[in-house]
Design a protein around this motif. Structure first.
Motif, PDB file in Angstrom:
ATOM      1  N   UNK A 213       0.792  -1.227   0.000  1.00 47.91           N
ATOM      2  CA  UNK A 213       0.000   0.000   0.000  1.00 47.91           C
ATOM      3  C   UNK A 213       0.827   1.281   0.000  1.00 47.91           C
ATOM      4  N   UNK A 214       2.107   1.175  -0.301  1.00 45.87           N
ATOM      5  CA  UNK A 214       2.935   2.375  -0.316  1.00 45.87           C
ATOM      6  C   UNK A 214       2.499   3.387  -1.361  1.00 45.87           C
ATOM      7  N   UNK A 215       1.995   2.897  -2.479  1.00 45.95           N
ATOM      8  CA  UNK A 215       1.591   3.790  -3.573  1.00 45.95           C
ATOM      9  C   UNK A 215       0.211   4.398  -3.367  1.00 45.95           C
ATOM     10  N   UNK A 216      -0.581   3.846  -2.465  1.00 43.72           N
ATOM     11  CA  UNK A 216      -1.971   4.289  -2.304  1.00 43.72           C
ATOM     12  C   UNK A 216      -2.055   5.782  -1.995  1.00 43.72           C
ATOM     13  N   UNK A 217      -3.045   6.428  -2.607  1.00 45.72           N
ATOM     14  CA  UNK A 217      -3.222   7.873  -2.434  1.00 45.72           C
ATOM     15  C   UNK A 217      -4.642   8.172  -1.982  1.00 45.72           C
ATOM     16  N   UNK A 218      -4.799   9.328  -1.361  1.00 42.13           N
ATOM     17  CA  UNK A 218      -6.132   9.786  -0.996  1.00 42.13           C
ATOM     18  C   UNK A 218      -6.871  10.259  -2.244  1.00 42.13           C
ATOM     19  N   UNK A 219      -8.187  10.336  -2.149  1.00 41.47           N
ATOM     20  CA  UNK A 219      -8.992  10.773  -3.288  1.00 41.47           C
ATOM     21  C   UNK A 219      -8.667  12.207  -3.690  1.00 41.47           C
ATOM     22  N   UNK A 220      -8.119  12.977  -2.747  1.00 43.81           N
ATOM     23  CA  UNK A 220      -7.772  14.370  -3.036  1.00 43.81           C
ATOM     24  C   UNK A 220      -6.524  14.494  -3.903  1.00 43.81           C
ATOM     25  N   UNK A 221      -5.793  13.396  -4.068  1.00 41.88           N
ATOM     26  CA  UNK A 221      -4.590  13.437  -4.897  1.00 41.88           C
ATOM     27  C   UNK A 221      -4.982  13.768  -6.338  1.00 41.88           C
ATOM     28  N   UNK A 222      -4.240  14.644  -7.011  1.00 41.82           N
ATOM     29  CA  UNK A 222      -4.621  15.062  -8.367  1.00 41.82           C
ATOM     30  C   UNK A 222      -4.684  13.932  -9.393  1.00 41.82           C
ATOM     31  N   UNK A 223      -3.992  12.823  -9.128  1.00 41.26           N
ATOM     32  CA  UNK A 223      -3.991  11.709 -10.082  1.00 41.26           C
ATOM     33  C   UNK A 223      -4.795  10.500  -9.596  1.00 41.26           C
ATOM     34  N   UNK A 224      -5.604  10.683  -8.561  1.00 48.09           N
ATOM     35  CA  UNK A 224      -6.318   9.539  -7.983  1.00 48.09           C
ATOM     36  C   UNK A 224      -7.251   8.866  -8.995  1.00 48.09           C
ATOM     37  N   UNK A 225      -7.923   9.650  -9.820  1.00 44.76           N
ATOM     38  CA  UNK A 225      -8.842   9.081 -10.813  1.00 44.76           C
ATOM     39  C   UNK A 225      -8.080   8.259 -11.850  1.00 44.76           C
ATOM     40  N   UNK A 226      -6.963   8.789 -12.289  1.00 45.65           N
ATOM     41  CA  UNK A 226      -6.119   8.063 -13.251  1.00 45.65           C
ATOM     42  C   UNK A 226      -5.634   6.746 -12.647  1.00 45.65           C
ATOM     43  N   UNK A 227      -5.178   6.799 -11.393  1.00 39.76           N
ATOM     44  CA  UNK A 227      -4.697   5.588 -10.723  1.00 39.76           C
ATOM     45  C   UNK A 227      -5.824   4.565 -10.549  1.00 39.76           C
ATOM     46  N   UNK A 228      -7.013   5.046 -10.218  1.00 34.43           N
ATOM     47  CA  UNK A 228      -8.156   4.155 -10.024  1.00 34.43           C
ATOM     48  C   UNK A 228      -8.494   3.421 -11.323  1.00 34.43           C
ATOM     49  N   UNK A 229      -8.548   4.150 -12.412  1.00 28.91           N
ATOM     50  CA  UNK A 229      -8.853   3.536 -13.712  1.00 28.91           C
ATOM     51  C   UNK A 229      -7.771   2.533 -14.093  1.00 28.91           C
ATOM     52  N   UNK A 230      -6.530   2.883 -13.817  1.00 28.22           N
ATOM     53  CA  UNK A 230      -5.430   1.956 -14.118  1.00 28.22           C
ATOM     54  C   UNK A 230      -5.545   0.681 -13.289  1.00 28.22           C
ATOM     55  N   UNK A 231      -5.896   0.824 -12.008  1.00 28.24           N
ATOM     56  CA  UNK A 231      -6.100  -0.353 -11.155  1.00 28.24           C
ATOM     57  C   UNK A 231      -7.187  -1.260 -11.733  1.00 28.24           C
ATOM     58  N   UNK A 232      -8.300  -0.652 -12.106  1.00 25.31           N
ATOM     59  CA  UNK A 232      -9.429  -1.416 -12.651  1.00 25.31           C
ATOM     60  C   UNK A 232      -9.024  -2.132 -13.938  1.00 25.31           C
ATOM     61  N   UNK A 233      -8.323  -1.427 -14.808  1.00 22.63           N
ATOM     62  CA  UNK A 233      -7.896  -2.036 -16.073  1.00 22.63           C
ATOM     63  C   UNK A 233      -6.926  -3.196 -15.838  1.00 22.63           C
ATOM     64  N   UNK A 234      -6.046  -3.042 -14.854  1.00 18.82           N
ATOM     65  CA  UNK A 234      -5.117  -4.134 -14.525  1.00 18.82           C
ATOM     66  C   UNK A 234      -5.872  -5.378 -14.068  1.00 18.82           C
ATOM     67  N   UNK A 235      -6.864  -5.159 -13.215  1.00 16.55           N
ATOM     68  CA  UNK A 235      -7.647  -6.282 -12.692  1.00 16.55           C
ATOM     69  C   UNK A 235      -8.469  -6.932 -13.801  1.00 16.55           C
ATOM     70  N   UNK A 236      -9.091  -6.118 -14.634  1.00 19.81           N
ATOM     71  CA  UNK A 236      -9.873  -6.661 -15.746  1.00 19.81           C
ATOM     72  C   UNK A 236      -8.996  -7.459 -16.712  1.00 19.81           C
ATOM     73  N   UNK A 237      -7.812  -6.954 -16.985  1.00 20.05           N
ATOM     74  CA  UNK A 237      -6.894  -7.660 -17.879  1.00 20.05           C
ATOM     75  C   UNK A 237      -6.564  -9.046 -17.337  1.00 20.05           C
ATOM     76  N   UNK A 238      -6.249  -9.104 -16.038  1.00 19.17           N
ATOM     77  CA  UNK A 238      -5.868 -10.387 -15.437  1.00 19.17           C
ATOM     78  C   UNK A 238      -7.023 -11.384 -15.459  1.00 19.17           C
TER      79      UNK A 238
END
Length: 259
Positions: A213-238
């Motif tokens: 969880x070192x990379x985890x960010x709060x929702x207020x982080x400017x890139x949180x939405x980008x990171x969330x979508x990337x997480x979802x895409x990684x999971x869907x790919x697998x």
């Protein structure tokens, strides 16, 4: 005095680690073993570990149960309880690549110069993120203690550490639903994992457990939405690779945000 303590701890650690890995029938090469110990257990880390043992957080430290570019995870023992002792390496330059996950996080505005300070912030960030996730019922290892570049948490597994998703053969739709729900719970807790993939999800007793969880960010982080979508895409790919019918990214986003 500190040098005497460091030398004593270093010798004891080397002896304990060697014995543990010998008992596990790992192939030990003295030169490689010595270099690894010196890389992980620098003087400051040894003193930090000494204080942790003195406080009774752990009783003993044994061999490596996982290793990466940024850290080594050792088996710790407290009474009859197994613990995971994660030691972040201060000798690696990998953490410079991680600044994007710290800069913009309102919890960590002040970053002192120096690699050790950066590593210590990263370790503290992982502990704080784990604590937040655990308190909001996200399936994660229970955080136990943190000091400087050492993080202690619940050991996930039985005799050996639990396998990660990428090490599992039997992948089901139920596991997929568990991961999506974990992402939703994490979002509800105000966090995005930001580095989620099959490599940092344990499978234990047919239940998924998120970690790293070192990379985890709060929702207020400017890139949180980008990171969330990337997480979802990684999971869907697998999961799609394993024949699971996955939801669209937009559908998952709606589900995650419906809190």
């Amino acid at each position: 005095m500190e040098e005497d303590i460091s030398e004593k701890i270093s010798k004891k650690l080397a002896k304990d680690i060697y014995r543990y890995e010998r008992d596990q029938r790992y192939k030990i090469h003295d030169k490689d073993e010595k270099e690894t110990i010196e890389e992980v257990f620098d003087k400051h880390t040894l003193l930090t570990l000494y204080k942790i043992i003195n406080r009774g957080i752990i009783d003993q430290l044994y061999g490596v149960i996982d290793a990466g570019k940024e850290s080594r995870v050792y088996l710790g023992i407290k009474g009859d309880q197994k613990l995971a002792v994660k030691i972040f390496l201060v000798s690696t330059a990998e953490f410079k690549k991680r600044l994007q996950y710290i800069l913009g996080d309102p919890r960590f505005k002040s970053i002192k110069k120096g690699m050790r300070n950066l590593v210590n912030i990263w370790a503290r960030k992982e502990y704080v993120n784990l604590k937040t996730a655990y308190e909001h019922n996200v399936p994660v290892p229970k955080p136990i203690y943190h000091k400087d570049n050492i993080l202690i948490m619940e050991f996930i597994g039985n005799d050996n550490r639990a396998p990660t998703l990428n090490e599992c053969i039997d992948i089901t739709n139920e596991h997929y639903e568990q991961v999506i729900n974990a992402i939703r719970l994490l979002y509800k807790a105000g966090l995005v994992h930001a580095d989620l993939s099959e490599f940092n999800i344990f499978m234990h007793n047919d239940k998924i457990i998120l970690f790293d969880f070192g990379s985890a960010v709060e929702l207020a982080h400017p890139n949180s939405e980008y990171f969330l979508i990337r997480d979802i895409n990684n999971i869907n790919r697998f999961f799609s690779k394993h024949g699971i019918n996955v939801y669209s990214t937009d559908d998952i986003l709606k589900r995650v945000k419906s809190i």
